[in-house]
Each structure stands twice: as structure tokens, then as C-alpha cells.
Design a protein around this motif. Structure first.
Motif, PDB file in Angstrom:
ATOM      1  N   LEU A   1       0.828  -1.207   0.000  1.00 27.19           N
ATOM      2  CA  LEU A   1       0.000   0.000   0.000  1.00 27.19           C
ATOM      3  C   LEU A   1       0.861   1.254   0.000  1.00 27.19           C
ATOM      4  O   LEU A   1       0.624   2.191  -0.769  1.00 27.19           O
ATOM      5  CB  LEU A   1      -0.923  -0.010   1.217  1.00 27.19           C
ATOM      6  N   VAL A   2       1.868   1.269   0.843  1.00 28.07           N
ATOM      7  CA  VAL A   2       2.785   2.419   0.868  1.00 28.07           C
ATOM      8  C   VAL A   2       3.520   2.532  -0.457  1.00 28.07           C
ATOM      9  O   VAL A   2       3.793   3.639  -0.943  1.00 28.07           O
ATOM     10  CB  VAL A   2       3.769   2.270   2.045  1.00 28.07           C
ATOM     11  N   ALA A   3       3.833   1.400  -1.079  1.00 29.90           N
ATOM     12  CA  ALA A   3       4.502   1.437  -2.378  1.00 29.90           C
ATOM     13  C   ALA A   3       3.624   2.088  -3.433  1.00 29.90           C
ATOM     14  O   ALA A   3       4.098   2.891  -4.253  1.00 29.90           O
ATOM     15  CB  ALA A   3       4.872   0.021  -2.801  1.00 29.90           C
ATOM     16  N   ALA A   4       2.326   1.743  -3.434  1.00 33.44           N
ATOM     17  CA  ALA A   4       1.418   2.353  -4.408  1.00 33.44           C
ATOM     18  C   ALA A   4       1.301   3.849  -4.193  1.00 33.44           C
ATOM     19  O   ALA A   4       1.367   4.639  -5.147  1.00 33.44           O
ATOM     20  CB  ALA A   4       0.048   1.692  -4.316  1.00 33.44           C
ATOM     21  N   LEU A   5       1.146   4.256  -2.936  1.00 31.77           N
ATOM     22  CA  LEU A   5       1.022   5.686  -2.643  1.00 31.77           C
ATOM     23  C   LEU A   5       2.325   6.427  -2.953  1.00 31.77           C
ATOM     24  O   LEU A   5       2.307   7.541  -3.486  1.00 31.77           O
ATOM     25  CB  LEU A   5       0.635   5.878  -1.186  1.00 31.77           C
ATOM     26  N   ALA A   6       3.464   5.807  -2.629  1.00 30.92           N
ATOM     27  CA  ALA A   6       4.746   6.451  -2.909  1.00 30.92           C
ATOM     28  C   ALA A   6       4.990   6.577  -4.406  1.00 30.92           C
ATOM     29  O   ALA A   6       5.520   7.587  -4.882  1.00 30.92           O
ATOM     30  CB  ALA A   6       5.881   5.662  -2.252  1.00 30.92           C
ATOM     31  N   GLY A   7       4.604   5.542  -5.175  1.00 26.01           N
ATOM     32  CA  GLY A   7       4.777   5.631  -6.619  1.00 26.01           C
ATOM     33  C   GLY A   7       3.935   6.735  -7.232  1.00 26.01           C
ATOM     34  O   GLY A   7       4.405   7.495  -8.084  1.00 26.01           O
ATOM     35  N   ALA A   8       2.666   6.829  -6.787  1.00 29.45           N
ATOM     36  CA  ALA A   8       1.803   7.895  -7.306  1.00 29.45           C
ATOM     37  C   ALA A   8       2.331   9.266  -6.916  1.00 29.45           C
ATOM     38  O   ALA A   8       2.342  10.202  -7.728  1.00 29.45           O
ATOM     39  CB  ALA A   8       0.376   7.700  -6.793  1.00 29.45           C
ATOM     40  N   ALA A   9       2.786   9.412  -5.657  1.00 24.75           N
ATOM     41  CA  ALA A   9       3.318  10.700  -5.212  1.00 24.75           C
ATOM     42  C   ALA A   9       4.582  11.080  -5.974  1.00 24.75           C
ATOM     43  O   ALA A   9       4.776  12.244  -6.354  1.00 24.75           O
ATOM     44  CB  ALA A   9       3.590  10.660  -3.710  1.00 24.75           C
TER      45      ALA A   9
ATOM     46  N   SER B   1       5.429  10.125  -9.016  1.00 25.95           N
ATOM     47  CA  SER B   1       5.096  10.485 -10.397  1.00 25.95           C
ATOM     48  C   SER B   1       4.487  11.874 -10.474  1.00 25.95           C
ATOM     49  O   SER B   1       4.795  12.650 -11.391  1.00 25.95           O
ATOM     50  CB  SER B   1       4.136   9.450 -10.986  1.00 25.95           C
ATOM     51  N   LEU B   2       3.625  12.230  -9.515  1.00 27.11           N
ATOM     52  CA  LEU B   2       3.041  13.571  -9.501  1.00 27.11           C
ATOM     53  C   LEU B   2       4.106  14.629  -9.234  1.00 27.11           C
ATOM     54  O   LEU B   2       4.072  15.721  -9.827  1.00 27.11           O
ATOM     55  CB  LEU B   2       1.930  13.647  -8.457  1.00 27.11           C
ATOM     56  N   ALA B   3       5.052  14.326  -8.346  1.00 29.95           N
ATOM     57  CA  ALA B   3       6.136  15.275  -8.090  1.00 29.95           C
ATOM     58  C   ALA B   3       7.000  15.468  -9.322  1.00 29.95           C
ATOM     59  O   ALA B   3       7.423  16.594  -9.646  1.00 29.95           O
ATOM     60  CB  ALA B   3       6.979  14.792  -6.909  1.00 29.95           C
ATOM     61  N   ALA B   4       7.283  14.373 -10.039  1.00 31.75           N
ATOM     62  CA  ALA B   4       8.078  14.492 -11.262  1.00 31.75           C
ATOM     63  C   ALA B   4       7.332  15.296 -12.323  1.00 31.75           C
ATOM     64  O   ALA B   4       7.928  16.078 -13.068  1.00 31.75           O
ATOM     65  CB  ALA B   4       8.425  13.107 -11.796  1.00 31.75           C
ATOM     66  N   ARG B   5       6.009  15.112 -12.399  1.00 35.16           N
ATOM     67  CA  ARG B   5       5.228  15.877 -13.364  1.00 35.16           C
ATOM     68  C   ARG B   5       5.237  17.369 -13.025  1.00 35.16           C
ATOM     69  O   ARG B   5       5.337  18.220 -13.919  1.00 35.16           O
ATOM     70  CB  ARG B   5       3.804  15.347 -13.398  1.00 35.16           C
ATOM     71  N   ALA B   6       5.142  17.689 -11.726  1.00 32.70           N
ATOM     72  CA  ALA B   6       5.215  19.094 -11.320  1.00 32.70           C
ATOM     73  C   ALA B   6       6.579  19.686 -11.641  1.00 32.70           C
ATOM     74  O   ALA B   6       6.685  20.849 -12.065  1.00 32.70           O
ATOM     75  CB  ALA B   6       4.924  19.212  -9.823  1.00 32.70           C
ATOM     76  N   TRP B   7       7.648  18.886 -11.473  1.00 33.54           N
ATOM     77  CA  TRP B   7       8.985  19.368 -11.810  1.00 33.54           C
ATOM     78  C   TRP B   7       9.102  19.618 -13.305  1.00 33.54           C
ATOM     79  O   TRP B   7       9.735  20.602 -13.737  1.00 33.54           O
ATOM     80  CB  TRP B   7      10.010  18.338 -11.351  1.00 33.54           C
ATOM     81  N   GLU B   8       8.503  18.751 -14.111  1.00 35.00           N
ATOM     82  CA  GLU B   8       8.525  18.968 -15.561  1.00 35.00           C
ATOM     83  C   GLU B   8       7.782  20.245 -15.941  1.00 35.00           C
ATOM     84  O   GLU B   8       8.199  20.977 -16.846  1.00 35.00           O
ATOM     85  CB  GLU B   8       7.908  17.766 -16.270  1.00 35.00           C
ATOM     86  N   ARG B   9       6.653  20.514 -15.266  1.00 34.78           N
ATOM     87  CA  ARG B   9       5.936  21.755 -15.550  1.00 34.78           C
ATOM     88  C   ARG B   9       6.767  22.973 -15.199  1.00 34.78           C
ATOM     89  O   ARG B   9       6.757  23.969 -15.927  1.00 34.78           O
ATOM     90  CB  ARG B   9       4.607  21.777 -14.790  1.00 34.78           C
ATOM     91  N   ARG B  10       7.483  22.905 -14.080  1.00 30.63           N
ATOM     92  CA  ARG B  10       8.353  24.026 -13.713  1.00 30.63           C
ATOM     93  C   ARG B  10       9.460  24.226 -14.758  1.00 30.63           C
ATOM     94  O   ARG B  10       9.806  25.361 -15.099  1.00 30.63           O
ATOM     95  CB  ARG B  10       8.971  23.784 -12.341  1.00 30.63           C
ATOM     96  N   ARG B  11      10.015  23.128 -15.249  1.00 32.54           N
ATOM     97  CA  ARG B  11      11.041  23.241 -16.291  1.00 32.54           C
ATOM     98  C   ARG B  11      10.460  23.835 -17.571  1.00 32.54           C
ATOM     99  O   ARG B  11      11.125  24.628 -18.254  1.00 32.54           O
ATOM    100  CB  ARG B  11      11.630  21.865 -16.581  1.00 32.54           C
ATOM    101  N   ALA B  12       9.222  23.458 -17.903  1.00 24.16           N
ATOM    102  CA  ALA B  12       8.595  24.007 -19.104  1.00 24.16           C
ATOM    103  C   ALA B  12       8.365  25.507 -18.963  1.00 24.16           C
ATOM    104  O   ALA B  12       8.579  26.272 -19.914  1.00 24.16           O
ATOM    105  CB  ALA B  12       7.274  23.291 -19.388  1.00 24.16           C
ATOM    106  N   VAL B  13       7.942  25.942 -17.774  1.00 23.56           N
ATOM    107  CA  VAL B  13       7.739  27.378 -17.542  1.00 23.56           C
ATOM    108  C   VAL B  13       9.071  28.123 -17.624  1.00 23.56           C
ATOM    109  O   VAL B  13       9.158  29.208 -18.220  1.00 23.56           O
ATOM    110  CB  VAL B  13       7.065  27.601 -16.177  1.00 23.56           C
TER     111      VAL B  13
END
Length: 264
Positions: free
Chosen positions: A67-75, A77-89
Motif C-alpha cells: 500500500l505504501v509502495a502504491a502511494l509512494a509511486g503515485a506521489a 510520479s506527480l512530483a516528477a510531473r510538477a517538476w517537468e511543468r516548472r522546467r517548461a515554464v
């Protein structure tokens, strides 16, 4: 339940954002219109959110429960996506700065009496951003009349293209219009920088509030309550963990949405 959460985390990690889909469509249209050779397909490379999500899930499943693995993986991936958005900006800001520099050089060369072709070559040469320089060269040498523009950079280039067409038809001065476009781009950049500075406080507050639950876990462990064992090994604790992580993600997403709307 754990299997469903693992599948949900993998789907969130692999799902492309709206910006990624739009960039893919724009890149395809640009390549077909310009007649250039297609570049290396991006599909051959794994997206960063997917890699980060899988890595976070693997590390968490080794150290804790599925369960922690699933939550950590989702978190992750969302953090990496936010970092990509910051790089795009940041990349967009850099392109706007390079475009303003190239426009200033183009206007100065035109005022000095050089031809449009020579002035364009000089502006591209002094531009620090190669992509902005190439975009300006395309707008001058292959102007497009009309059409709708989405971003600030595209809007400025369409104004330059319209000015080139108008100058070619009527013989009016092109340097004045290019100078006006440069002033507008610089003013918009200053406005966006002021907004980023004004939103730095709310963003820091959102990150601080998001980290308070982690501080609570550390404080509980410090007094001997062992909250992590309760959250990961008991059914009520697992339910609370899922709800808490979902609320954390919703709060961060809502904060990012509010600050993003202020920047538009």
C-alpha cells in the motif's frame, strides 16, 4: 484494494498531461508545415513521471508495505510531473527573453539601413536562445497572415509576420513595429516576473502546510506512539493513510491551480 491502488498509481504515472499532449501536437504540425525531417520519436524514451513513480514504488515496497509502495509511486510520479511543468515554464521564460533580445537586434539593424535578410541573420546570430532565433527567422522569411496564437511567444511572432507582410505590400517602416513588439514582450516578461515574486510567499506556505503531516509523524514517533505502524498495519490506519494522501494531493493541486490562474 492494494492491487487496485497499484494499477491506479501506474495509470497516473503514465498518463500524459495536457501540456505534453499539446506540445506533441504542435511539434507534429510544425514539422509537417516546415517540411523538416522528423526528429527522434519521443515515445522511444520513458516519460519521467513513469520512471519516478516506478522507482518510488520499488523503494517503498522494499522498505514497507505494498500500500505504501502504491502511494509512494503515485506521489513520486506527480512530483516528477510538477517538476517537468516548472522546467517548461522556465524554458518558456528563457525563450521569451531570447526573443526580446533578437527583436531588439533586428530593430536596431533595420534602423541602421541594412536589408531585411542581413538584419535577420544578425538578429539570429546575437540571440542567446537558438530556438527563439530560428522561430524569428521563420516568422520573417516565411510570414503567415492571420491565424490564432495561444502563447505569448507565438503571438509576438505572428505580429512580426503581419508587419513583414504589411511592409512588403505598402513599403511602411518595419523597424518601428519590431521595436513595439520588443517593448511589449519585455513588458509582459516584467509583469510575469512580478507575479512570480508575488506568488512566492503563497507557494512556500502551501509547501510548508503540506509538510506538516510528516512533522506530525516524526513528533508521534518521538513520543513513542509509533503512528507509522498504525497507518501501515491496521485497516483503519490504512484507510486514514489513503484519505490523508488524497487530501494532500488535492490541496497541492488546488494551490497550484490557483497560482497558475494568477499567472495567466
Amino acid at each position: 484494494m492494494t492491487g487496485a491502488l497499484l494499477l491506479l498509481g501506474a495509470a497516473l504515472a503514465a498518463w500524459p498531461g495536457r501540456r505534453t499532449l499539446r506540445q506533441t501536437r504542435v511539434a507534429g504540425l510544425t514539422g509537417s508545415r516546415n517540411g523538416g525531417a522528423p526528429g527522434r520519436p519521443r515515445s522511444a524514451l520513458l516519460p519521467l513521471p513513469l520512471v519516478a513513480g516506478c522507482a518510488g514504488a520499488v523503494l517503498a515496497v522494499v522498505a514497507s508495505t505494498p500500500l505504501v509502495a502504491a502511494l509512494a509511486g503515485a506521489a513520486a510520479s506527480l512530483a516528477a510531473r510538477a517538476w517537468e511543468r516548472r522546467r517548461a515554464v522556465a524554458a518558456e521564460e528563457a525563450r521569451l527573453a531570447g526573443l526580446a533580445e533578437a527583436l531588439g537586434a533586428l530593430a536596431a539593424e533595420l534602423r541602421s539601413g541594412r536589408s531585411l535578410e542581413e538584419a535577420t541573420d544578425a538578429a539570429v546570430a546575437v540571440c542567446a536562445e537558438e530556438e527563439s532565433g530560428r522561430a524569428l527567422a521563420r516568422a520573417v522569411r516565411a510570414p503567415v497572415d492571420g491565424g490564432s496564437a495561444r502563447g505569448e511567444e507565438e503571438a509576438a511572432l505572428r505580429r512580426v509576420s503581419a508587419a513583414v507582410l504589411l511592409s512588403g505590400r505598402t513599403g511602411c517602416s518595419l523597424a518601428a513595429v519590431v521595436g513595439a513588439v520588443e517593448d511589449d514582450v519585455r513588458a509582459r516578461r516584467r509583469h510575469r516576473l512580478d507575479l512570480h515574486s508575488a506568488l512566492a510567499g503563497p507557494r512556500a506556505s502551501a509547501v510548508l502546510l503540506a509538510g506538516l503531516p510528516v512533522l506530525g509523524l516524526l513528533m508521534g514517533s518521538g513520543v513513542g506512539a509509533d503512528p507509522w505502524r498504525v497507518l501501515t498495519t491496521t485497516v483503519p490506519g490504512q484507510a486514514l493513510l489513503v484519505v490523508g494522501v488524497a487530501l494532500e494531493a488535492a490541496g497541492l493541486a488546488w494551490s497550484a491551480r490557483l497560482t497558475g490562474r494568477a499567472l495567466r
